[in-house]
Motif scaffolding. Sequence first.
Motif, short mmCIF file in Angstrom:
data_model
loop_
_atom_site.label_atom_id
_atom_site.label_comp_id
_atom_site.label_asym_id
_atom_site.label_seq_id
_atom_site.Cartn_x
_atom_site.Cartn_y
_atom_site.Cartn_z
N PHE A 64 -4.07 4.44 -0.25
CA PHE A 64 -3.95 5.11 1.05
C PHE A 64 -4.03 4.03 2.13
CE2 PHE A 64 -5.57 8.14 -1.93
CZ PHE A 64 -5.16 9.39 -1.53
N ALA A 65 -3.05 4.04 3.03
CA ALA A 65 -3.01 3.01 4.07
C ALA A 65 -2.82 3.64 5.44
CB ALA A 65 -1.90 2.01 3.78
N LYS A 66 -3.22 2.88 6.45
CA LYS A 66 -3.10 3.31 7.85
C LYS A 66 -2.82 2.08 8.70
CE LYS A 66 -8.07 2.79 8.77
NZ LYS A 66 -7.95 1.72 9.79
N HIS A 67 -2.49 2.30 9.96
CA HIS A 67 -2.40 1.19 10.89
C HIS A 67 -3.79 0.55 11.05
CE1 HIS A 67 1.72 1.70 12.22
NE2 HIS A 67 1.52 2.99 12.42
N GLN A 68 -3.84 -0.77 11.17
CA GLN A 68 -5.11 -1.44 11.38
C GLN A 68 -5.78 -0.98 12.68
OE1 GLN A 68 -4.02 -5.60 11.15
NE2 GLN A 68 -4.36 -5.70 8.94
N THR A 69 -4.99 -0.52 13.63
CA THR A 69 -5.53 -0.06 14.92
C THR A 69 -5.99 1.39 14.89
OG1 THR A 69 -3.26 0.47 15.59
CG2 THR A 69 -4.12 -1.69 16.24
#
Length: 418
Positions: free
Chosen positions: A253-258
């Motif tokens: 699962f990934a997301k924007h670092q921000t």
Amino acid sequence: MNCRFCKKPLHNKFVDLVNCPPSNSFLTEKELNEPEVYYPLTTYVCDNCHLVQIEEYKKAKDIFNNEYVYFSSYSKSWVEHARRYVSAMMERFKFNEDSFVIEIASNDGYLLQHFKEQGVPVLGIEPTHNTAEVAILKGIPTLTEYFGAATAQQLADNKRKGDLLIGNNVLAHVPDINDFVEGLKVALNQNGVITMEFPHLLRLVEDCQFDTIYHEHFSYLSFTTVQKIFGAHGLELFDVEEVSTHGGSLRIFAKHQTDESKAISPRVAAMLQKEEQAGVTTTAYYENFQERVDQIKYDFLDFLLEQKRAGKKVIGYGAAAKGNTLLNYAGIKGCDLLQFVVDAAPSKQNKFLPGSHIPVYDEAKIAEFQPDYIIILPWNLKNEVMEQLKYVQEWGCQFVTCVPGIKVYDARLAEATF
């Protein structure tokens, strides 16, 4: 050859499976009389980022073409896996009719159909026209093109960024992994989620799953390396799950670092530690794999030769890419040791396996031929296949899997070691 992620020179050979045709390049009877192109199948491991990889010997656009023979919906267990995934994502992230879900390498709509049933707007991106056409007939909007940064920018320009980007067994299939992951960043909404599934390198090494190496798979991925790749493109892994598909896979699962709306699961640190303890980040971890692979080949040939001498009839089930890797590395040619292979996909039936030239038939051939042994080439689907073919117990037929070692099963699922 330089690493496709970090660009460092590659020196360490992981395993050399010599030369073979691409595993999904099935032949017609007419093509048996024409030259067949073989490509090297040699994998390397990067000393710097530990990405295991092969060179793009055959261009991806020549592999994923209009004659691509893999249709996801022919595996009942895979469609069920997709259904369970959709249910889990709906429950966890509360997608609805105002959301937008994009699947990359959406094939024949095997997964997006489940989101569509729940009223969630979807878009498939699939480069192979024949599978995409099946999805479109199911009512699933599909772009028939390759995904990368340019395609993602087109989506962004048209205000079609995704709240959920899905990629099941695609991350390993892209030759330019940096362009692909950059595309994920560009196509993801500010608070969106990316999920990717891929076979886990840890399982490949520890269970000697060498037959999952073929020309379609450009990369063989650990969680540690994927975290580096995503981080280099402004994306952060916030959770990971181990799933049983394909002999042991990871769902990341990934997301924007921000994006600060999602907490980092403790499973991230736990998986990194698990891989470090196994030795994934050391050169020694990848040594001696060749010897283990060769032993599987010798045992496979011993089994086939012993049955041949005993007058037994042996066939294969599942004209899968991994089966073609095994058969070609073992040097199987023609029908003397393995009479034929059965597969459920009409796109493969009445054709011939690449390299070995073994014919592929539909399931009706099994009862007609009444084999003594059925080698299940896609061993990851062993339970599904044995349940489907349990009627072969009527004449005493037994099932066989060959990776990571020869195992013989009777039709009542009782296991014995050869």
